[in-house]
Design a protein around this motif. Structure first.
Motif, PDB file in Angstrom:
ATOM      1  N   ARG A  91     -21.077  67.040 -18.337  1.00  0.00           N
ATOM      2  CA  ARG A  91     -21.155  66.607 -16.938  1.00  0.00           C
ATOM      3  C   ARG A  91     -21.787  67.686 -16.073  1.00  0.00           C
ATOM      4  O   ARG A  91     -22.655  67.405 -15.238  1.00  0.00           O
ATOM      5  N   ARG A  92     -21.379  68.930 -16.280  1.00  0.00           N
ATOM      6  CA  ARG A  92     -21.939  70.009 -15.471  1.00  0.00           C
ATOM      7  C   ARG A  92     -23.421  70.225 -15.777  1.00  0.00           C
ATOM      8  O   ARG A  92     -24.213  70.531 -14.882  1.00  0.00           O
ATOM      9  N   GLY A  95     -25.433  66.351 -15.209  1.00  0.00           N
ATOM     10  CA  GLY A  95     -25.321  66.038 -13.786  1.00  0.00           C
ATOM     11  C   GLY A  95     -25.966  67.099 -12.920  1.00  0.00           C
ATOM     12  O   GLY A  95     -26.673  66.796 -11.959  1.00  0.00           O
ATOM     13  N   GLY A  96     -25.748  68.369 -13.271  1.00  0.00           N
ATOM     14  CA  GLY A  96     -26.318  69.456 -12.478  1.00  0.00           C
ATOM     15  C   GLY A  96     -27.830  69.469 -12.504  1.00  0.00           C
ATOM     16  O   GLY A  96     -28.481  69.738 -11.484  1.00  0.00           O
ATOM     17  N   MET A 107     -29.017  66.671 -10.248  1.00  0.00           N
ATOM     18  CA  MET A 107     -28.783  67.016  -8.842  1.00  0.00           C
ATOM     19  C   MET A 107     -29.818  68.014  -8.323  1.00  0.00           C
ATOM     20  O   MET A 107     -30.090  68.076  -7.127  1.00  0.00           O
ATOM     21  N   TRP A 132     -32.563  59.008  -4.340  1.00  0.00           N
ATOM     22  CA  TRP A 132     -31.414  58.531  -5.108  1.00  0.00           C
ATOM     23  C   TRP A 132     -30.945  57.178  -4.599  1.00  0.00           C
ATOM     24  O   TRP A 132     -30.843  56.961  -3.397  1.00  0.00           O
ATOM     25  N   HIS A 191     -27.058  58.640  -4.467  1.00  0.00           N
ATOM     26  CA  HIS A 191     -26.699  59.983  -4.902  1.00  0.00           C
ATOM     27  C   HIS A 191     -25.242  59.958  -5.382  1.00  0.00           C
ATOM     28  O   HIS A 191     -24.357  59.475  -4.681  1.00  0.00           O
ATOM     29  N   PRO A 192     -24.954  60.481  -6.594  1.00  0.00           N
ATOM     30  CA  PRO A 192     -23.604  60.351  -7.157  1.00  0.00           C
ATOM     31  C   PRO A 192     -22.493  60.903  -6.279  1.00  0.00           C
ATOM     32  O   PRO A 192     -21.419  60.297  -6.181  1.00  0.00           O
ATOM     33  N   SER A 193     -22.698  62.045  -5.641  1.00  0.00           N
ATOM     34  CA  SER A 193     -21.632  62.609  -4.818  1.00  0.00           C
ATOM     35  C   SER A 193     -21.385  61.760  -3.578  1.00  0.00           C
ATOM     36  O   SER A 193     -20.229  61.576  -3.158  1.00  0.00           O
ATOM     37  N   LYS A 194     -22.439  61.202  -2.983  1.00  0.00           N
ATOM     38  CA  LYS A 194     -22.268  60.327  -1.823  1.00  0.00           C
ATOM     39  C   LYS A 194     -21.563  59.029  -2.230  1.00  0.00           C
ATOM     40  O   LYS A 194     -20.688  58.526  -1.512  1.00  0.00           O
ATOM     41  N   ALA A 234     -19.539  58.645  -4.748  1.00  0.00           N
ATOM     42  CA  ALA A 234     -18.148  58.952  -5.071  1.00  0.00           C
ATOM     43  C   ALA A 234     -17.305  59.051  -3.803  1.00  0.00           C
ATOM     44  O   ALA A 234     -16.184  58.519  -3.741  1.00  0.00           O
ATOM     45  N   ASP A 235     -17.824  59.714  -2.782  1.00  0.00           N
ATOM     46  CA  ASP A 235     -17.084  59.823  -1.513  1.00  0.00           C
ATOM     47  C   ASP A 235     -16.864  58.444  -0.888  1.00  0.00           C
ATOM     48  O   ASP A 235     -15.791  58.152  -0.354  1.00  0.00           O
TER      49      ASP A 235
END
Length: 328
Positions: free
Chosen positions: A105-106, A109-110, A113, A120, A123-126, A128-129
């Protein structure tokens, strides 16, 4: 493959499971536009999906699969639909697999990113939030959308007071997905009417529960946001099926028709997705007899293929245009 200084990244990376019909529609549309597409599922890493890269101020190298390869610097956009979890050899024990999954994942995914100037969806982090329902509700209200009165609690003793805040009719809704897996068995938890006694059940103390006022709806609306465009459809129940509190409980009883959202609702929804950092979202509304649209849910990676089948809304075309930069 590395780009020369005067070259432009032109490949769309599609991350999803093999049987994703919504992604199939987008890939076909991208190919119709002669776009370069590399489709992969993170579930194939590391058994058949490989990464080999190096760093000298920026990342170079390739993602490789049995079907081909794509250079990191060739990727102009990423469509994240429903990629599955990394899959490791059964010879690895549980501890080894957990460690390997963290490392994968790091790394994978990194690297994604770190892609410069990449578009995106989403975007995965957006994304997820945006999955957090309390955040959705407060953002929707701040953007001007009507939102049902809502209670979240794990205190059964507060049931009577809290139910009074929600009015005479209350429903229970999950805070995460509707599906509950138990081995190979999958159960679905739909929106359910509850009483004060239900809210006072001792089992409420075991986790967080979300209760909402029941809105007297006359129809449901699914609004699919792609960039700055909104594609909305009424979800109507056949007369002989009666009222459905949760339309997901009986797809066979449903019919669909394209509809235009009121301009104020559309504008507020676009403001909401912008604030959440989303370029795609599937939002659900319930509509009352006076045409008030109550926001009830938003899915950053919601299904939309079945809506296209029923309404011919050009959602795949809009996503493809966003991924290739043609909507700008």
């Amino acid at each position: 493959m590395n780009l020369e200084p005067d070259e432009v990244a032109d490949t769309v990376l599609v991350l999803t499971e093999p049987s994703d019909k919504s992604a199939d529609l987008v890939v076909r549309e991208l190919e119709r536009r002669n776009a370069q597409v590399f489709r992969a599922d993170t579930g194939d890493f590391p058994l058949s999906l490989n990464v080999s890269v190096w760093f000298d101020g920026s990342w170079h190298g390739e993602i490789r699969s049995p079907d081909g390869a794509v250079g990191l610097r060739d990727i102009r956009s990423v469509y994240v639909r429903r990629p599955t979890a990394f899959t490791f050899p059964p010879s690895m024990n549980d501890a080894e697999q957990r460690f390997a999954a963290r490392e994968a994942r790091r790394a994978v995914g990194g690297l994604l990113m770190s892609l410069p100037g990449c578009t995106w969806v989403n975007h995965p982090s957006k994304a997820a939030d945006a999955e957090y329902k309390p955040l959705q509700l407060v953002t929707a209200a701040a953007c001007g959308l009507a939102v049902p009165r809502t209670v979240i609690t794990n205190v059964p003793g507060d049931a009577a007071d809290l139910s009074g805040r929600l009015g005479g009719s209350v429903v229970y809704k999950t805070l995460s997905g509707a599906s509950v897996s138990d081995g190979e068995r999958v159960s679905l938890v739909y929106t359910t009417p509850v009483t004060v006694a239900d809210m006072a059940d001792d089992r409420v103390a075991l986790t967080a529960h979300q209760f909402q006022e029941r809105i007297p709806k006359v129809r449901d609306v699914r609004a699919t946001v792609v960039g700055r465009r909104v594609f909305a459809a009424n979800i109507l129940v056949d007369d002989d099926a009666g009222e459905l509190l949760d339309w997901r409980a009986d797809y066979q009883a449903l019919r669909y028709e394209p509809v235009d959202l009121p301009e104020g609702v559309k504008s507020a929804l676009l403001t909401m997705t912008e604030q959440l950092g989303l370029t795609f979202a599937a939002a659900d509304f319930v509509v009352t007899a006076d045409d008030t649209h109550y926001f009830v849910d938003l899915n950053p990676s919601g299904q939309w293929g079945w809506i296209v089948d029923a309404t011919a809304l050009p959602i795949a075309e809009a996503i493809a245009a966003l991924l290739t930069g043609e909507d700008q």
